[in-house]
Design an enzyme around this catalytic site. Sequence first.
Site, PDB file in Angstrom:
ATOM      1  N   CYS A 173      81.810 -34.707 -13.174  1.00  0.00           N
ATOM      2  CA  CYS A 173      81.672 -36.229 -12.955  1.00  0.00           C
ATOM      3  C   CYS A 173      80.362 -36.802 -13.571  1.00  0.00           C
ATOM      4  CB  CYS A 173      81.391 -36.235 -11.381  1.00  0.00           C
ATOM      5  SG  CYS A 173      80.935 -37.925 -10.712  1.00  0.00           S
ATOM      6  N   CYS A 184      82.733 -41.810 -17.921  1.00  0.00           N
ATOM      7  CA  CYS A 184      83.198 -41.515 -16.502  1.00  0.00           C
ATOM      8  C   CYS A 184      84.284 -40.818 -16.521  1.00  0.00           C
ATOM      9  CB  CYS A 184      83.159 -42.734 -15.770  1.00  0.00           C
ATOM     10  SG  CYS A 184      84.267 -42.515 -14.222  1.00  0.00           S
TER      11      CYS A 184
END
Length: 249
Positions: free
Chosen positions: A68, A183
């Site tokens: 992440c 992302c």
Amino acid sequence: MKVGLFDSGIGGFSILRELLDFPLELFYVADDAFSPYGKKPDELIEKRCHEVTSVLVDRGVDLVVVACNTATALGIQSLRESFPGIQFVGVEPYLNIVNQKKLFEEGRLAALITPSTKSSLRFKGLQERVDPSEQISVFGCPNLAGLIEKAYFEGMNPQVKKEIQKELAPIRKGSFSHVILGCTHYPLIQSFIEEELGCSCISPGPFVAKRVFNLLDKGTLVSSTYDEFHFLSTEKGAWSLKKRKELLN
Ligand code: DGL
């Protein structure tokens, strides 16, 4: 060898799918009880990084992939300090591509990231180091990760599609030749983004997997769990064993 991964939800699957090609015992935590991370206070994200890592350490992992960008930006430094026996591999927006001269001279670059990554000191440092004159246009996307979660579980129905198109609307179609997906959720709809923006996307999954593989102790690779992984949703609260085909499209 046991490897852990975590993300706010299913975004880390874009990294996990590359690691499933290796004979590893994989543990994935979707911190969906606290997702999305991208709009949460920095302190909360950092706290979640520690709590989720503790869960993975309890399962005996030797290496944790912070799958992440937001968690890497806000948590990886303190994770390294707090868990000295564990190796950490993070995921960062691949701004370094700006130094690939040929590509850059021929095209215009953009990066899509979460608002928390965008305002983080770590991202600002990365920008100053590799792209000090800000040649890459950076767009913070407040809702995109959440919409991708929705598309994943409910399907890309017309309503979700419309909302994703609205989220991408500030980026004019055709204005960028290459778009960095900063992302881990975004590569899960890579072809949709490419179609919408008329660009090629750059995803970090294969590079992160290579980095993980280089760090592994090759003598302890296992073959028994190949193509399977242990999965924990913090919202549901219990580990289960999943097959690649159950969760990855
Ligand atoms: N997938 C994450 C990232 O790479 C976080 C998305 C979110 O929860 O906002 O930034």
